[in-house]
Design an enzyme around this catalytic site. Structure first.
Site, short mmCIF file in Angstrom:
data_model
loop_
_atom_site.label_atom_id
_atom_site.label_comp_id
_atom_site.label_asym_id
_atom_site.label_seq_id
_atom_site.Cartn_x
_atom_site.Cartn_y
_atom_site.Cartn_z
N GLN A 155 42.78 75.62 1.59
CA GLN A 155 42.86 75.62 3.09
C GLN A 155 43.78 76.62 3.65
OE1 GLN A 155 41.13 74.48 5.93
NE2 GLN A 155 42.61 75.53 7.21
N GLN A 157 43.80 78.62 6.34
CA GLN A 157 44.40 78.83 7.73
C GLN A 157 45.28 77.83 8.16
OE1 GLN A 157 41.56 77.70 10.74
NE2 GLN A 157 42.45 79.37 12.39
N GLY A 285 38.97 68.45 10.17
CA GLY A 285 37.52 68.11 10.63
C GLY A 285 36.61 68.88 9.68
N GLY A 286 36.94 70.34 9.99
CA GLY A 286 36.05 71.56 9.42
C GLY A 286 36.73 72.57 9.55
N MET A 287 36.34 73.47 8.61
CA MET A 287 36.95 74.83 8.54
C MET A 287 35.96 75.91 8.20
SD MET A 287 39.87 76.84 8.40
CE MET A 287 39.56 78.51 8.37
N GLU A 288 35.89 77.00 9.15
CA GLU A 288 34.93 78.04 9.18
C GLU A 288 34.85 78.94 8.12
OE1 GLU A 288 37.38 77.48 11.19
OE2 GLU A 288 37.92 79.35 12.22
N ASN A 289 34.93 78.55 7.05
CA ASN A 289 34.78 79.51 5.96
C ASN A 289 33.63 80.27 5.86
OD1 ASN A 289 37.08 77.31 4.08
ND2 ASN A 289 37.59 79.10 5.00
N HIS A 312 30.40 73.49 15.72
CA HIS A 312 31.77 74.30 16.04
C HIS A 312 31.91 75.20 14.96
CE1 HIS A 312 35.96 74.43 17.51
NE2 HIS A 312 36.31 74.60 16.26
N GLU A 313 32.12 74.83 13.74
CA GLU A 313 32.18 75.83 12.77
C GLU A 313 31.19 76.92 12.54
OE1 GLU A 313 34.95 75.40 12.08
OE2 GLU A 313 35.42 73.05 12.40
N HIS A 316 31.92 79.77 14.84
CA HIS A 316 33.01 80.42 14.45
C HIS A 316 32.35 81.58 13.73
CE1 HIS A 316 36.83 78.71 15.44
NE2 HIS A 316 36.54 77.76 14.94
N GLU A 335 39.38 79.55 19.17
CA GLU A 335 39.21 78.22 19.34
C GLU A 335 38.43 77.94 20.66
OE1 GLU A 335 38.67 76.38 16.98
OE2 GLU A 335 39.84 77.40 15.16
N ASP A 390 50.67 76.45 12.52
CA ASP A 390 49.78 75.39 12.63
C ASP A 390 50.19 74.44 13.72
OD1 ASP A 390 48.53 76.25 10.20
OD2 ASP A 390 49.80 74.84 8.83
N TYR A 398 41.78 74.73 22.45
CA TYR A 398 40.28 74.47 22.04
C TYR A 398 39.91 74.15 23.78
CZ TYR A 398 41.14 73.85 17.13
OH TYR A 398 41.26 74.16 16.09
N LYS A 574 44.01 64.83 12.06
CA LYS A 574 43.66 64.25 13.47
C LYS A 574 43.59 62.68 13.64
CE LYS A 574 39.48 64.04 15.86
NZ LYS A 574 38.13 64.29 16.32
N1 BES Z 1 39.66 76.65 12.31
C1 BES Z 1 39.77 75.24 12.69
C2 BES Z 1 40.65 74.56 11.93
C3 BES Z 1 42.18 75.14 11.78
C4 BES Z 1 42.79 75.53 12.85
C5 BES Z 1 42.74 74.84 10.50
C6 BES Z 1 44.17 75.87 12.58
C7 BES Z 1 44.16 75.40 10.31
C8 BES Z 1 44.47 75.99 11.44
C9 BES Z 1 38.47 74.56 12.74
O1 BES Z 1 37.32 75.31 13.18
C10 BES Z 1 38.48 73.35 13.89
O2 BES Z 1 38.85 73.70 14.98
N2 BES Z 1 38.35 72.13 13.17
C11 BES Z 1 38.42 71.00 14.29
C12 BES Z 1 36.99 70.50 14.40
C13 BES Z 1 36.31 70.80 15.51
C14 BES Z 1 35.14 70.26 15.79
C15 BES Z 1 37.24 70.70 16.89
C16 BES Z 1 39.16 70.21 13.16
O3 BES Z 1 39.44 70.20 11.89
O4 BES Z 1 39.54 68.87 14.07
ZN ZN Z 2 37.62 75.71 15.35
#
Ligand code: BES
Ligand code: ZN
Length: 617
Positions: A155, A157, A285-289, A312-313, A316, A335, A390, A398, A574
């Site tokens: 991970q 980011q 939740g997710g990461m847009e790799n 969402h992902e 991205h 975001e 972070d 967001y 989260k």
């Molecule tokens: N890119 C983010 C995750 C992220 C942001 C990781 C900053 C590390 C540092 C990803 O796209 C994201 O926003 N994930 C959200 C889910 C989304 C539905 C809001 C999450 O993981 O909660």
């Molecule tokens: Zn995101």
């Protein structure tokens, strides 16, 4: 013609030179790199993944583009062991070159300085990651669904790529990459690149290529007992075998989402769009790799109700991966735009009612968060000086970002705003930009083009000032109004639970119902709710989370065992951060007791978020 000074020509020359090199880089306080002098353009990785040592080791070959021929190469690293550095003019003959690893900074890690001989165009670094690398998690077989094989995933980011690759870890230094990855022969490796196997053949020696220039935080790898299942022409899912059928069912609408996004914002530019559903310790939740979104298994609700995460992902792939924040101050560009696009995708695939419910939930969390933040943290273009990027991951980039774009859509009309966004993606494709660049583009292509609708001052207020403008969009949902009234009537005794018609409720209405309860619900009312709706044994992670938050706040003891189970099996930050925060306020001993059991299974990123909250003595 007026005579020009030598200084003028010197500047004109420097300006032309930097343009010829493509780009003038912004100041990124979270990287030691100086890409205006030397810029890495390509990363070639040769890795061995060792589960015994919990390391990735091997070498990284960096192609460099040198504007300042006398400057060394400054790289970002964190907890890396550097064995040697070599340089080459032609990527054939390599000679040892001097390097120096500086003492570590707590947030940034260690600056690695590599001397570049005249003519050097390639740098090769032999290194190994640390078992405690902040960007990697190593899982024992017991921590996986299958319980047979170990698992590893990255991970990167925001600034964790440097914990497994020595590179210029700034989102404005875009690179292409190749990788050769050696793993135990019965495991599959997948990356955010071309080369992921769809045939489920395992060799222990895998090759990957990302041909588009991407920011380093999008380099990603997963290794484990992983299988593939196709979802559509360009889409599919990777996960552990026992999770495959459930994941494929839940994610069946992915192909539809890709098409819906393309209809508005132009072609999907990355070839395939696959997902990797990870073990439950995945910290996000997710990461847009790119080409391979990483996702938490907590979205597998069994009813497709949590797939806005996929929207969402996927979004991205335009906002974030195609057009990228140049520095972490500009994170809202990633975001905020993505949350706006996410809602548009949800509207296209599931209808406007679902979109409005999700937008209302989003705005509500934003407003309660704004109430707790000082003014500096309420700003989209946030100042992160001295802080870990972070920490910038709040609802402000967001949800405030998404409301800003929705505000523009409402003011200019959907047709014009869609054309603007499509033009924005196309004209900045594969580039990293700052908030200033966005603001300029907005000014020229929307505000000035259709004058009298939104002033530059109003737009600047959204981007640079705290709070939420009073004319911010206000999502509306009749369903939600009805559910909120029922919650209120129940809580004040005016309504019995058995008369509530909850048959057609979706996850969103359940969340609205629970969130509409007053803070200090009595234990008797909590017990009533639980009896009527089986909330303690709910299988939906979002509903469980909401219910467990209420249970802690109201001291509802029948949910205690579930709370412990939830916190020791799920590592999604989260969820676990707010739960531990509330629990620590109520009962630090209990928080500590649970955290002792949970912590070894958490990802380093989750651990460092919870460590300051739970104080064990
Ligand atoms: N890119 C983010 C995750 C992220 C942001 C990781 C900053 C590390 C540092 C990803 O796209 C994201 O926003 N994930 C959200 C889910 C989304 C539905 C809001 C999450 O993981 O909660
Ligand atoms: Zn995101």
């Amino acid at each position: 013609m007026k005579p020009r000074s030598a200084v003028f020509f010197a500047f004109a020359f420097l300006f032309a030179a930097s343009l010829a090199n493509g780009q003038k880089f912004a100041n990124d306080i979270h990287s030691y790199a100086d890409p205006n002098a030397v810029r890495v353009t390509h990363v070639d990785l040769d890795w061995t993944v060792s589960f015994e040592q919990k390391t990735i080791s091997g070498f990284a070959t960096l192609s460099v583009d040198r504007t300042d021929k006398s400057a060394p190469l400054y790289l970002d690293t964190r907890d890396l062991k550097i064995f040697s550095a070599e340089a080459s003019p032609d990527n054939r003959r390599y000679d040892l070159t001097r390097f120096e690893l500086a003492p570590a900074d707590k947030i940034l890690g260690s600056k690695l300085t590599v001397q570049l001989p005249a003519g050097a165009k390639f740098v090769r670094i032999y290194y190994s990651s640390s078992p405690k690398a902040s960007g990697l998690q190593w899982l024992s077989p017991e921590q996986t669904a299958g319980k047979q094989q170990p698992y590893m995933f990255s991970q990167a980011q925001a600034i964790h790529a440097r914990s497994f690759i020595p590179l210029q870890d700034s989102p404005q230094v875009r690179v292409t990459y190749n990788a050769r990855v050696r793993t135990p022969s019965d495991l599959l490796a997948v990356m955010s690149a071309e080369g992921n196997s769809r045939t489920n053949v395992r060799t222990g020696d895998y090759r990957f290529a990302m041909r588009h220039p991407i920011p380093p935080y999008l380099i990603a790898i997963g290794v484990g007992d992983i299988k593939f299942k196709s979802l559509g022409a360009r889409t599919g899912v990777y996960t552990e075998p026992s999770m495959l059928a459930k994941s494929a069912w839940e994610l069946a609408d992915t192909e539809k989402m890709v098409r819906a996004t393309e209809r508005v914002y132009g072609p999907y530019r990355w070839g395939r769009y696959d997902l990797l559903v990870l073990p439950p310790s995945f910290p996000f939740g997710g990461m847009e790799n790119p080409m391979l979104t990483f996702a938490t298994p907590t979205i597998l609700a069994g009813d497709r109700s949590l797939v806005s995460l996929v929207a969402h992902e996927l979004a991205h792939s335009w906002s974030g991966n195609l057009v990228t924040n140049a520095t972490w101050r500009d994170f809202w560009l990633n975001e905020g735009c993505t949350t706006y696009l996410e809602r548009r995708i949800i509207e296209a695939v599931y209808g406007v009612k679902r979109r409005e419910m999700e937008a209302m939930l989003g705005k509500r969390t934003l407003i309660s968060e704004l109430a707790e933040f000082g003014p500096a943290d309420q700003i989209l273009h946030v100042d992160l000086a001295g802080r870990d990027p972070d920490d910038g991951m709040t609802n402000v980039p967001y949800e405030k970002g998404a409301l800003f774009l929705r505000f523009l859509e409402e003011k200019f009309g959907r047709a014009r705003f869609d054309a603007f966004m499509k033009g924005y993606f196309n004209s900045h494709a594969f580039r990293s930009i700052t908030t200033e660049t966005f603001a300029d583009y907005l000014d020229r292509n929307l505000l000035k083009r259709y004058p009298g609708k939104v002033s530059r001052g109003e737009a600047d207020k959204w981007m640079n000032e705290p709070g939420l403008p009073s004319d911010a969009p206000d999502p509306q949902s009749d369903n939600f109004a009805k559910v909120a009234k029922e919650a209120k009537d129940y809580s004040n005794g005016a309504l019995a639970l058995n008369v509530i018609d909850k048959k057609a409720w979706t996850t969103q209405e359940w969340l609205q119902f629970l969130k509409s309860m007053p803070e200090g619900l009595s234990s008797a009312k909590m017990a009533n709710l639980d009896e009527a709706f089986g909330l303690t044994k709910a299988g939906n992670s979002e509903i469980s989370f909401q219910w467990l938050m209420m249970s802690i706040k109201t001291g509802y003891s029948p949910a205690e065992a579930k709370l412990e189970e939830f916190l020791t099996t799920i590592g999604r930050r989260k969820f676990v951060r707010p739960l531990f925060t509330e629990l620590a306020k109520k009962d630090m001993n209990r928080a500590c007791e649970i955290y002792r059991k949970a912590r070894p299974g958490y990802h380093p990123i989750t651990q460092s978020s919870i460590d300051p909250i739970v104080k064990c003595n």
